[in-house]
Write an enzyme that holds these catalytic residues in place. Structure first.
Site, PDB file in Angstrom:
ATOM      1  N   ASP A   1       0.865  -1.166   0.000  1.00  0.00           N
ATOM      2  CA  ASP A   1       0.000   0.000   0.000  1.00  0.00           C
ATOM      3  C   ASP A   1       0.913   1.232   0.000  1.00  0.00           C
ATOM      4  O   ASP A   1       2.121   1.121   0.240  1.00  0.00           O
ATOM      5  CB  ASP A   1      -0.881  -0.047   1.246  1.00  0.00           C
TER       6      ASP A   1
ATOM      7  N   ASP B   1      -0.273   5.145   0.976  1.00  0.00           N
ATOM      8  CA  ASP B   1      -0.597   6.080   2.045  1.00  0.00           C
ATOM      9  C   ASP B   1      -0.783   5.342   3.364  1.00  0.00           C
ATOM     10  O   ASP B   1      -1.645   4.473   3.492  1.00  0.00           O
ATOM     11  CB  ASP B   1      -1.873   6.851   1.699  1.00  0.00           C
TER      12      ASP B   1
ATOM     13  N   THR C   1      -2.724   1.316  -4.428  1.00  0.00           N
ATOM     14  CA  THR C   1      -3.187   2.434  -3.610  1.00  0.00           C
ATOM     15  C   THR C   1      -4.619   2.830  -3.929  1.00  0.00           C
ATOM     16  O   THR C   1      -5.077   2.691  -5.071  1.00  0.00           O
ATOM     17  CB  THR C   1      -2.262   3.651  -3.800  1.00  0.00           C
ATOM     18  N   SER C   2      -5.313   3.332  -2.909  1.00  0.00           N
ATOM     19  CA  SER C   2      -6.662   3.862  -3.099  1.00  0.00           C
ATOM     20  C   SER C   2      -6.638   5.272  -3.654  1.00  0.00           C
ATOM     21  O   SER C   2      -7.694   5.838  -3.948  1.00  0.00           O
ATOM     22  CB  SER C   2      -7.413   3.856  -1.758  1.00  0.00           C
TER      23      SER C   2
ATOM     24  N   LYS D   1     -10.484  -1.079  -2.198  1.00  0.00           N
ATOM     25  CA  LYS D   1     -10.381  -1.865  -0.978  1.00  0.00           C
ATOM     26  C   LYS D   1     -11.614  -1.603  -0.100  1.00  0.00           C
ATOM     27  O   LYS D   1     -12.096  -0.485  -0.050  1.00  0.00           O
ATOM     28  CB  LYS D   1      -9.110  -1.464  -0.221  1.00  0.00           C
TER      29      LYS D   1
ATOM     30  N   ASP E   1      -1.711  -0.712   6.102  1.00  0.00           N
ATOM     31  CA  ASP E   1      -1.903  -0.025   7.385  1.00  0.00           C
ATOM     32  C   ASP E   1      -3.347   0.033   7.822  1.00  0.00           C
ATOM     33  O   ASP E   1      -3.625   0.300   8.993  1.00  0.00           O
ATOM     34  CB  ASP E   1      -1.371   1.405   7.299  1.00  0.00           C
TER      35      ASP E   1
END
Length: 234
Positions: A14, A16, A113-114, A147, A172
């Protein structure tokens, strides 16, 4: 990471909250967004419905004054706020060193990543100086479901040419850990920058670490040895 000794093991990361400490930036961005719409959102609701998720999914699934409006316009407001705060992003201890070591050892690395592609490229390039150290980048712009859907991680494994069970993943957030679990990733590590060890373990993390410094990884060896064996599972 337990039993991780394969020389070519792929690593799924991931961004962030995992490679960079940017949760406060995103939190402030959301709060400015809420102010724009005149919405009051509690910390508990933010944690439950907004944190660690793709903004497009949130706006589509969480009712608010933005419901039924132009989603693209709402996303532009978020992107503008986020881009203004790039300088506030900090690097997770050990992140740069881990990426360099994996690259030196020719281990495939995917960042999933989102965030949108523009933000991801800015962080990887301007903050981490690691644009050439990532084999695959999967962003919010590349998938239909964010996600905790496993779609992003499955896409990354497909692009890397690796089975999920042969990969290690680091996340995280609870939604990110659930995405790794749903994808069938072989080794799942939770990094406790934004969530507690108990929350990450309950979501499916095999173990947790506070940051990415090499001494946090079992089997990292002495200072003179390369220390990423534990990041790539068998």
């Amino acid at each position: 990471m337990t039993g991780a000794r394969s020389a070519g093991g792929a690593v799924l990361l991931d961004m962030d909250g995992t490679l960079v400490l940017s949760e406060q930036v995103h939190r402030q961005t959301w709060w400015r967004f809420f102010e724009h719409w005149g919405v009051a959102v509690s910390e508990a609701e933010y944690e439950r419905s907004y944190k660690g998720r793709r903004a497009r999914d949130v706006l589509a699934q969480v009712d608010g004054p933005w419901t039924g409006t132009d989603t693209a316009a709402a996303l532009r407001i978020l992107d503008e706020h986020t881009g203004e705060m790039l300088a506030a992003v900090q690097v997770v201890p050990g992140a740069r060193e881990l990426l360099r070591a994996l690259h030196r050892e020719a281990r495939p690395v995917a960042v999933v990543t989102s965030a949108g592609r523009d933000w991801a490229r800015q962080v990887l390039g301007d903050v981490l100086d690691a644009g050439d150290q990532v084999s695959v980048l999967v962003t919010a712009d590349d998938i239909d479901l964010g996600k905790p859907s496993p779609e992003g991680y499955l896409r990354a494994c497909e692009l890397l040419g690796r089975a999920p069970g042969d990969c290690a993943g680091v996340e995280d957030s609870v939604s990110g850990i659930r995405a790794l679990v749903a994808a069938g990733v072989g080794e799942i590590v939770g990094i406790t920058t934004t969530s507690s060890p108990a929350e990450l373990r309950a979501a499916g993390a095999h173990r947790t670490v506070p940051d990415l410094r090499r001494e946090r990884w079992p089997g990292a060896g002495s200072p003179g040895q390369r220390g990423t064996e534990a990041v790539a599972p068998r």
